[in-house]
Design a protein around this motif. Sequence first.
Motif, PDB file in Angstrom:
ATOM      1  N   VAL A  21     -14.004   1.392   7.476  1.00  0.00           N
ATOM      2  CA  VAL A  21     -13.562   1.292   6.081  1.00  0.00           C
ATOM      3  C   VAL A  21     -14.042   2.495   5.276  1.00  0.00           C
ATOM      4  N   GLY A  22     -15.305   2.864   5.454  1.00  0.00           N
ATOM      5  CA  GLY A  22     -15.833   4.000   4.710  1.00  0.00           C
ATOM      6  C   GLY A  22     -15.124   5.297   5.034  1.00  0.00           C
ATOM      7  N   GLY A  23     -14.789   5.511   6.314  1.00  0.00           N
ATOM      8  CA  GLY A  23     -14.067   6.727   6.686  1.00  0.00           C
ATOM      9  C   GLY A  23     -12.686   6.789   6.077  1.00  0.00           C
ATOM     10  N   VAL A  24     -11.965   5.676   6.109  1.00  0.00           N
ATOM     11  CA  VAL A  24     -10.622   5.637   5.525  1.00  0.00           C
ATOM     12  C   VAL A  24     -10.674   5.902   4.027  1.00  0.00           C
ATOM     13  N   VAL A  25     -11.592   5.243   3.351  1.00  0.00           N
ATOM     14  CA  VAL A  25     -11.718   5.421   1.900  1.00  0.00           C
ATOM     15  C   VAL A  25     -12.129   6.846   1.554  1.00  0.00           C
ATOM     16  N   ILE A 135     -18.618  -6.250   4.263  1.00  0.00           N
ATOM     17  CA  ILE A 135     -17.161  -6.297   4.199  1.00  0.00           C
ATOM     18  C   ILE A 135     -16.630  -7.183   5.322  1.00  0.00           C
ATOM     19  N   GLY A 136     -15.811  -8.167   4.955  1.00  0.00           N
ATOM     20  CA  GLY A 136     -15.281  -9.102   5.930  1.00  0.00           C
ATOM     21  C   GLY A 136     -14.032  -8.575   6.625  1.00  0.00           C
ATOM     22  N   HIS A 137     -13.679  -9.208   7.739  1.00  0.00           N
ATOM     23  CA  HIS A 137     -12.509  -8.789   8.510  1.00  0.00           C
ATOM     24  C   HIS A 137     -11.226  -8.929   7.690  1.00  0.00           C
ATOM     25  N   ALA A 138     -11.179  -9.935   6.826  1.00  0.00           N
ATOM     26  CA  ALA A 138      -9.966 -10.170   6.051  1.00  0.00           C
ATOM     27  C   ALA A 138      -9.668  -9.050   5.069  1.00  0.00           C
ATOM     28  N   VAL A 139     -10.673  -8.235   4.761  1.00  0.00           N
ATOM     29  CA  VAL A 139     -10.503  -7.167   3.765  1.00  0.00           C
ATOM     30  C   VAL A 139     -10.134  -5.840   4.420  1.00  0.00           C
ATOM     31  N   VAL A 140     -10.415  -5.689   5.713  1.00  0.00           N
ATOM     32  CA  VAL A 140     -10.221  -4.399   6.377  1.00  0.00           C
ATOM     33  C   VAL A 140      -8.764  -3.957   6.332  1.00  0.00           C
ATOM     34  N   VAL A 145      -4.244  -0.491   4.309  1.00  0.00           N
ATOM     35  CA  VAL A 145      -2.881  -0.420   3.776  1.00  0.00           C
ATOM     36  C   VAL A 145      -2.878   0.245   2.400  1.00  0.00           C
ATOM     37  N   ALA A 146      -3.788  -0.160   1.532  1.00  0.00           N
ATOM     38  CA  ALA A 146      -3.853   0.424   0.192  1.00  0.00           C
ATOM     39  C   ALA A 146      -4.177   1.914   0.254  1.00  0.00           C
ATOM     40  N   VAL A 148      -3.485   3.979   2.757  1.00  0.00           N
ATOM     41  CA  VAL A 148      -2.305   4.687   3.274  1.00  0.00           C
ATOM     42  C   VAL A 148      -1.254   4.845   2.184  1.00  0.00           C
ATOM     43  N   VAL A 149      -1.046   3.810   1.395  1.00  0.00           N
ATOM     44  CA  VAL A 149      -0.063   3.888   0.305  1.00  0.00           C
ATOM     45  C   VAL A 149      -0.461   4.964  -0.700  1.00  0.00           C
ATOM     46  N   ALA A 150      -1.732   4.976  -1.112  1.00  0.00           N
ATOM     47  CA  ALA A 150      -2.193   5.986  -2.069  1.00  0.00           C
ATOM     48  C   ALA A 150      -2.052   7.395  -1.499  1.00  0.00           C
ATOM     49  N   ALA A 151      -2.402   7.561  -0.213  1.00  0.00           N
ATOM     50  CA  ALA A 151      -2.279   8.873   0.415  1.00  0.00           C
ATOM     51  C   ALA A 151      -0.822   9.315   0.499  1.00  0.00           C
ATOM     52  N   CYS A 152       0.071   8.391   0.812  1.00  0.00           N
ATOM     53  CA  CYS A 152       1.498   8.731   0.907  1.00  0.00           C
ATOM     54  C   CYS A 152       2.062   9.124  -0.460  1.00  0.00           C
ATOM     55  N   VAL A 153       1.616   8.443  -1.500  1.00  0.00           N
ATOM     56  CA  VAL A 153       2.076   8.787  -2.855  1.00  0.00           C
ATOM     57  C   VAL A 153       1.653  10.206  -3.207  1.00  0.00           C
ATOM     58  N   VAL A 154       0.401  10.533  -2.926  1.00  0.00           N
ATOM     59  CA  VAL A 154      -0.092  11.883  -3.229  1.00  0.00           C
ATOM     60  C   VAL A 154       0.647  12.929  -2.402  1.00  0.00           C
TER      61      VAL A 154
END
Length: 283
Positions: A21-25, A135-140, A145-146, A148-154
Amino acid sequence: MTGFLPAGLLASEEVRTALLVGGVVAVVSGMVGVLTVLRGQSFAGHALADVGTTGGAGAFLVAIPPLWGFLALSLAGAAAMELIGVQRARSRDLATGVVLGAGLGLAALFLYWDTTVHNTTGAAMVVLFGSIFAIGHAVVAPVIVAAVVAACVVAALYRPLLLCAIHPDLAAARGVPVRTVGAVFLAAMAVTVALSAVTIGSILSTALLVGPAATAIRLTRRPARAMVYAALVGVVAVWGGVVLAYESYRWPPSHHGWPVSFFVVAIVFVAYLAADLPGRGRR
């Protein structure tokens, strides 16, 4: 490589989740952060992060993961700033200040209710300073997804955003919908600071948005290359913070462990100072 890591680090599921999660963010924060700095919207990013505090505190009141509160209120804050007026620098700062004040007021109320009405222990620490190991599994999946969406918009708006940042009048003359582009980017920034709040807390999330970007801009004048550098600095900071926080449980005298957010911000700060050393030597 495992010989350089603390024993049992990668055997911990919580640590593996934190690294993912930290790497993606960190990557998406580096991409968005460079344009944030170039557009002069660092204060807006700070305001959105603080407004996200309200969402995180409110999430504890209704017993849902803080991520959803951070996302909801950060996006609401971006919408409010846009409606009040962000088309000019002066009105943008005024709108940011108004939204920031309102958000912090609500955050104080929600955190008060968390501790007095619902007796939610540790809510303030989690919201303000993060809890990446919890951080729980349900949040990963939503975080990825969020991001990736932000990166695609930029990526899709990269050239218009860059032109608007350098010369907004020229961008308008060429038919670029400056305000629409700015509003979409503000939403992407809101998502980014919300994701950063999940990792290192809302009060420090701007450090991950602005710090690596400012470091990268010191190293190169090319925006695309600066995004790559910022992403790398962010990943090193977050992963280094996770490793040091894990190892700090063995440090005397208390053996309680230090917060990840402290190490992340400290690494970002050192990287920013180190990036200026070549320039100082030339001068």
